[in-house]
Design a protein around this motif. Structure first.
Motif, PDB file in Angstrom:
ATOM      1  N   LEU A   1       8.214 -15.300   3.535  1.00 19.10           N
ATOM      2  CA  LEU A   1       7.850 -15.879   2.255  1.00 19.10           C
ATOM      3  C   LEU A   1       7.499 -14.830   1.211  1.00 19.10           C
ATOM      4  CD1 LEU A   1       5.670 -18.874   3.484  1.00 19.10           C
ATOM      5  CD2 LEU A   1       7.941 -18.996   2.452  1.00 19.10           C
ATOM      6  N   VAL A   2       6.723 -13.833   1.576  1.00 21.97           N
ATOM      7  CA  VAL A   2       6.230 -12.877   0.585  1.00 21.97           C
ATOM      8  C   VAL A   2       6.692 -11.447   0.842  1.00 21.97           C
ATOM      9  CG1 VAL A   2       4.195 -14.266   0.087  1.00 21.97           C
ATOM     10  CG2 VAL A   2       4.059 -12.502   1.832  1.00 21.97           C
ATOM     11  N   GLU A   3       7.478 -11.260   1.900  1.00 28.46           N
ATOM     12  CA  GLU A   3       8.081  -9.964   2.200  1.00 28.46           C
ATOM     13  C   GLU A   3       7.047  -8.869   2.386  1.00 28.46           C
ATOM     14  OE1 GLU A   3      11.077  -8.998  -0.603  1.00 28.46           O
ATOM     15  OE2 GLU A   3      12.313 -10.736  -0.161  1.00 28.46           O
ATOM     16  N   GLN A   4       5.892  -9.222   2.926  1.00 29.97           N
ATOM     17  CA  GLN A   4       4.872  -8.232   3.224  1.00 29.97           C
ATOM     18  C   GLN A   4       4.238  -8.566   4.561  1.00 29.97           C
ATOM     19  OE1 GLN A   4       2.045  -8.211   0.038  1.00 29.97           O
ATOM     20  NE2 GLN A   4       3.339  -7.061  -1.345  1.00 29.97           N
TER      21      GLN A   4
ATOM     22  N   ARG B   1      -5.476  -4.631   0.438  1.00 31.64           N
ATOM     23  CA  ARG B   1      -4.167  -5.280   0.402  1.00 31.64           C
ATOM     24  C   ARG B   1      -3.781  -5.818   1.777  1.00 31.64           C
ATOM     25  NH1 ARG B   1      -0.199  -3.749  -3.251  1.00 31.64           N
ATOM     26  NH2 ARG B   1       1.131  -5.151  -2.036  1.00 31.64           N
ATOM     27  N   HIS B   2      -4.229  -5.146   2.812  1.00 33.57           N
ATOM     28  CA  HIS B   2      -3.915  -5.581   4.180  1.00 33.57           C
ATOM     29  C   HIS B   2      -4.979  -6.493   4.770  1.00 33.57           C
ATOM     30  CE1 HIS B   2      -0.241  -3.352   5.315  1.00 33.57           C
ATOM     31  NE2 HIS B   2      -0.643  -2.479   4.400  1.00 33.57           N
TER      32      HIS B   2
ATOM     33  N   GLY C   1       0.803  -1.216   0.000  1.00 35.33           N
ATOM     34  CA  GLY C   1       0.000   0.000   0.000  1.00 35.33           C
ATOM     35  C   GLY C   1       0.831   1.257   0.000  1.00 35.33           C
ATOM     36  N   LEU C   2       2.129   1.120   0.269  1.00 29.93           N
ATOM     37  CA  LEU C   2       2.989   2.295   0.289  1.00 29.93           C
ATOM     38  C   LEU C   2       3.855   2.288  -0.961  1.00 29.93           C
ATOM     39  CD1 LEU C   2       4.001   2.326   4.032  1.00 29.93           C
ATOM     40  CD2 LEU C   2       2.499   3.932   2.869  1.00 29.93           C
TER      41      LEU C   2
ATOM     42  N   ALA D   1      -6.941   6.268  -2.339  1.00 28.14           N
ATOM     43  CA  ALA D   1      -6.177   5.017  -2.240  1.00 28.14           C
ATOM     44  C   ALA D   1      -6.615   4.143  -1.072  1.00 28.14           C
ATOM     45  CB  ALA D   1      -4.687   5.332  -2.116  1.00 28.14           C
ATOM     46  N   LEU D   2      -7.530   4.623  -0.233  1.00 26.96           N
ATOM     47  CA  LEU D   2      -7.888   3.876   0.981  1.00 26.96           C
ATOM     48  C   LEU D   2      -8.421   2.480   0.683  1.00 26.96           C
ATOM     49  CD1 LEU D   2      -8.170   3.718   4.041  1.00 26.96           C
ATOM     50  CD2 LEU D   2     -10.435   4.779   3.799  1.00 26.96           C
TER      51      LEU D   2
END
Length: 285
Positions: A274-277, A83-84, A15-16, A76-77
């Motif tokens: 694993l996914v770096e998020q 995404r989160h 998201g950033l 963008a909210l």
């Protein structure tokens, strides 16, 4: 865990956006503090972060109102919240706080909430059906992760985004449990399993369609991936501390509070590797 590992993952928060090849936020030059810089997305992601709790309260909603008053663009909210895994919670908390947001943004968040609510109803109906079939066959089952958290931690299951049902059975009953899934319309594609079973803690996913929603089940025979770092945890070890929740007319067993906390934490950290998020839904859990 190395400090540079954590910093790398912070920089990868979904998201950033990236600009000019680097993030407009990150460690200060001396490496001793963290700052967000001037990127406008920081206010939205902090607002989503404040919503990362299943139950709100007056002080939280007052703070949410203060944050909202400083936001210049809300566009963008919905994307950041989705995404989160937070779109239903963000919609719920903004509504409970009485915060006015642009109509188009509110409409998008409401649509996400209703979509997740409908999908979760199909998943919960499947969970009830599976529990009944397993009980009739004498198969013990524990609900894991979202399937359990949505019904024990959250006010209503619609607030917890989910993509599948994670269920655990005893290792010696796992093969029969899979066959029972097939008997109620689930398809199992063996070629999906790329790990040898001795090293994997769950079977390949089973899938079926109901009312336009794909319901996926991951059937676990161990709680964690089998490795030298984490000891093997089977249903026999978890049974004494298990708790239950009601789902319709069905009683569903799940992990005890301590094991549930550990499992949620390790799953969240595993996603970092694993996914770096890191997704804020894990904070809410």
């Amino acid at each position: 865990m190395p400090e540079n590992f954590l910093r790398t993952r912070r920089l990868s928060a979904p998201g950033l956006p990236r600009t000019s090849g680097h993030h407009p936020y990150g460690p200060s030059p001396d490496g001793k503090r963290w700052h967000w810089g001037e990127d406008p997305a920081k206010r939205l992601i902090r607002l989503v972060g404040l919503c990362a709790r299943p139950v709100g309260h007056r002080a939280m909603y007052d703070q949410l109102g203060e944050m909202a008053s400083a936001i210049e663009s809300w566009d963008a909210l919905p994307h950041i919240a989705e995404r989160h895994g937070m779109a239903p919670l963000v919609y719920h908390h903004l509504r409970e706080a009485g915060i006015d947001i642009p109509t188009c943004v509110n409409r998008t968040l409401k649509s996400a909430y209703l979509t997740h609510r409908f999908a979760n109803r199909q998943r919960m109906a499947a969970l009830e059906e599976i529990a009944a079939v397993y009980r009739q066959a004498g198969i013990e089952m524990l609900a894991l992760k979202g399937a359990a958290l949505a019904n024990t931690v959250y006010l209503v299951s619609a607030l917890r985004c989910m993509c599948d049902l994670d269920l655990m059975v005893a290792d010696q009953q796992a093969d029969e449990a899979r066959e029972r899934l097939k008997s109620i319309g689930f398809d199992i594609h063996e070629e999906v399993d790329v790990q040898p079973r001795p090293l994997s803690h769950h079977y390949p996913p089973a899938m079926r369609q109901r009312n336009g929603v794909g319901v996926m089940v991951e059937l676990h025979h161990h709680l964690y991936s089998i490795s030298k770092l984490i000891p093997t945890v089977t249903l026999d070890r978890l049974r004494p501390d298990a708790i239950s929740f009601d789902l319709g007319n069905t009683r569903i067993d799940t992990l005890g509070p301590e094991q549930m906390l550990w499992h949620t934490y390790i799953h969240a950290v595993g996603r970092l590797q694993l996914v770096e998020q890191f997704r804020l839904i894990h904070v809410a859990d």
